[in-house]
Design a protein around this motif. Structure first.
Motif, PDB file in Angstrom:
ATOM      1  N   ASP A 117      43.947  45.986  41.233  1.00  0.00           N
ATOM      2  CA  ASP A 117      44.356  46.973  40.239  1.00  0.00           C
ATOM      3  C   ASP A 117      44.454  48.357  40.875  1.00  0.00           C
ATOM      4  N   ARG A 118      44.675  49.380  40.075  1.00  0.00           N
ATOM      5  CA  ARG A 118      44.903  50.734  40.610  1.00  0.00           C
ATOM      6  C   ARG A 118      43.663  51.305  41.272  1.00  0.00           C
ATOM      7  N   GLN A 119      42.483  50.862  40.834  1.00  0.00           N
ATOM      8  CA  GLN A 119      41.240  51.336  41.465  1.00  0.00           C
ATOM      9  C   GLN A 119      40.886  50.552  42.726  1.00  0.00           C
ATOM     10  N   GLY A 120      41.632  49.491  43.006  1.00  0.00           N
ATOM     11  CA  GLY A 120      41.373  48.699  44.196  1.00  0.00           C
ATOM     12  C   GLY A 120      40.513  47.476  43.953  1.00  0.00           C
ATOM     13  N   LYS A 121      40.087  47.228  42.711  1.00  0.00           N
ATOM     14  CA  LYS A 121      39.283  46.044  42.414  1.00  0.00           C
ATOM     15  C   LYS A 121      40.171  44.805  42.413  1.00  0.00           C
ATOM     16  N   LEU A 122      39.592  43.704  42.871  1.00  0.00           N
ATOM     17  CA  LEU A 122      40.329  42.451  42.967  1.00  0.00           C
ATOM     18  C   LEU A 122      40.063  41.579  41.745  1.00  0.00           C
ATOM     19  N   THR A 123      41.082  40.838  41.358  1.00  0.00           N
ATOM     20  CA  THR A 123      40.975  39.843  40.294  1.00  0.00           C
ATOM     21  C   THR A 123      41.349  38.487  40.871  1.00  0.00           C
ATOM     22  N   PHE A 124      40.532  37.471  40.582  1.00  0.00           N
ATOM     23  CA  PHE A 124      40.742  36.146  41.160  1.00  0.00           C
ATOM     24  C   PHE A 124      41.246  35.176  40.100  1.00  0.00           C
ATOM     25  N   ASN A 125      42.446  34.631  40.336  1.00  0.00           N
ATOM     26  CA  ASN A 125      43.031  33.604  39.477  1.00  0.00           C
ATOM     27  C   ASN A 125      42.781  32.253  40.141  1.00  0.00           C
ATOM     28  N   GLN A 126      41.751  31.551  39.673  1.00  0.00           N
ATOM     29  CA  GLN A 126      41.333  30.323  40.347  1.00  0.00           C
ATOM     30  C   GLN A 126      42.397  29.240  40.308  1.00  0.00           C
ATOM     31  N   SER A 127      43.048  29.052  39.183  1.00  0.00           N
ATOM     32  CA  SER A 127      44.044  27.985  39.077  1.00  0.00           C
ATOM     33  C   SER A 127      45.216  28.238  40.014  1.00  0.00           C
ATOM     34  N   LYS A 128      45.658  29.500  40.109  1.00  0.00           N
ATOM     35  CA  LYS A 128      46.763  29.810  41.015  1.00  0.00           C
ATOM     36  C   LYS A 128      46.341  29.612  42.464  1.00  0.00           C
ATOM     37  N   PHE A 129      45.098  29.984  42.770  1.00  0.00           N
ATOM     38  CA  PHE A 129      44.606  29.797  44.139  1.00  0.00           C
ATOM     39  C   PHE A 129      44.557  28.319  44.508  1.00  0.00           C
TER      40      PHE A 129
END
Length: 347
Positions: A252-264
């Motif tokens: 995101d804009r602050q640099g935090k990561l989001t993990f999408n397990q199904s896509k991974f």
């Protein structure tokens, strides 16, 4: 059992027979206190002939054989037969035909000792046999029941024969859920760094901050370099999986990561090699680069944080030194003033 370098695929294994270590024993008509005299026992094992000086009871003989630490072990077994229940048992430490052994005495002629070892040589209770399997239709033999050279990165541990014409099927595939758990741990750890930096650079409604590292150049450099690494492109051999965002890890804009397990997991199944290289490629893998970069920060010898901390310590010491000098001057000035006013009052 499999390592992380196991070769994916499906394999058929039919176990025809297990590898066994040779076991020989006497006839089971020995008394434990019988003295068999003395002689030299010749043990032929592993292509070598090992002479053993033996004498006394079967317990003495077993101990004398074991004292040489050969590939053949001696034991005395109580069979439970009334009167003379004891057997002298010799067994190989090595499974398969490589562990086959024979025994004989150096001297000839019928003696209690020769009678004992003639029976040991004759009574093969368990023959030395190799493991016999059919691997994907190909007959294979091995001296051990642990076979690690048929499937890359996989060790087969043979436990029993398979039913006739019913081979076991071994499927080697990527453990997507376990890998996802590791990646999620990585994302969570990375986000802790982002949150920490964010709290240090936060000000209140009045524009004030109580954070000790507010505006610190080193912390800003750490944030910038880490964000640059996780957003980089890696030559994985597959352009569809060359960035974190393409395998379910977005920022995101602050640099935090989001993990999408199904896509991974979809990407991991589609091209496990590319996803692996995205993290661990020797030259540009994101995990490898992060590891090396963090080492530059945290090295206890010349790391950036240590260098910065040492610099701040020197500044603190220099400042304290100047404070101490100023305090000494103030104290001396105060003493002079006191002396002057004391003299004035006396005058």
């Amino acid at each position: 059992s499999a390592t992380n370098s196991a070769t994916p695929g499906s394999y058929r294994v039919e176990v025809l027979g297990l590898a066994q270590a040779q076991v020989n024993s006497s006839d089971g008509q020995a008394a434990r206190d019988t003295d068999y005299g003395s002689d030299t026992l010749l043990i032929s094992s592993g292509g070598s002939l090992h002479p053993v000086n033996i004498s006394g009871t079967i317990d003495n003989i077993a101990g004398q054989i074991n004292a040489l630490a050969l590939d053949v072990v001696a034991e005395v077994v109580d069979t439970g037969t009334p009167g003379t229940p004891y057997q002298l048992v010799l067994r190989s430490k090595t499974t398969g035909t490589a562990g086959e052994f024979h025994v004989s005495l150096d001297t000839g002629g019928p003696t209690p000792m020769s009678t004992l070892f003639d029976s040991v040589e004759a009574n093969v209770r368990t023959p030395a046999t190799n493991a016999s399997i059919v691997f994907n239709g190909i007959p294979v033999t091995r001296s051990s029941n642990d076979i690690g050279d048929l499937i890359g990165g996989v060790t087969l541990q043979l436990k029993a024969q398979t039913p006739v014409n019913e081979p076991a099927t071994i499927t080697v595939s990527t453990d997507a859920s376990a890998t996802s758990a590791e990646v999620k741990d990585f994302v969570d750890a990375y986000n802790k760094i982002v949150d920490f930096v964010q709290t240090q650079f936060t000000v209140d409604s009045s524009g004030n901050t109580s954070s000790p590292l507010f505006g610190d150049a080193t912390l800003r450099a750490v944030r910038t370099s880490l964000r640059s690494i996780v957003g980089s492109i890696v030559d994985t051999g597959n352009d569809a999986y060359s960035m974190f965002a393409q395998v379910g890890i977005t920022s995101d804009r602050q640099g935090k990561l989001t993990f999408n397990q199904s896509k991974f997991e979809e990407a991991l199944v589609a091209d496990p090699n590319a996803v692996t290289k995205l993290f661990t490629d020797t030259d540009n893998g994101i995990a490898n680069r992060l590891y090396n970069q963090i080492d530059l920060y945290t090295s206890s010898v010349d790391g950036l944080i240590k260098t910065r901390t040492d610099g701040l310590d020197r500044m603190t010491k220099d400042t304290q030194s100047r404070i101490d000098q100023a305090q000494r001057r103030l104290t001396a000035y105060e003493q002079r003033l006191q002396a002057q006013y004391a003299n004035l009052e006396t005058l």
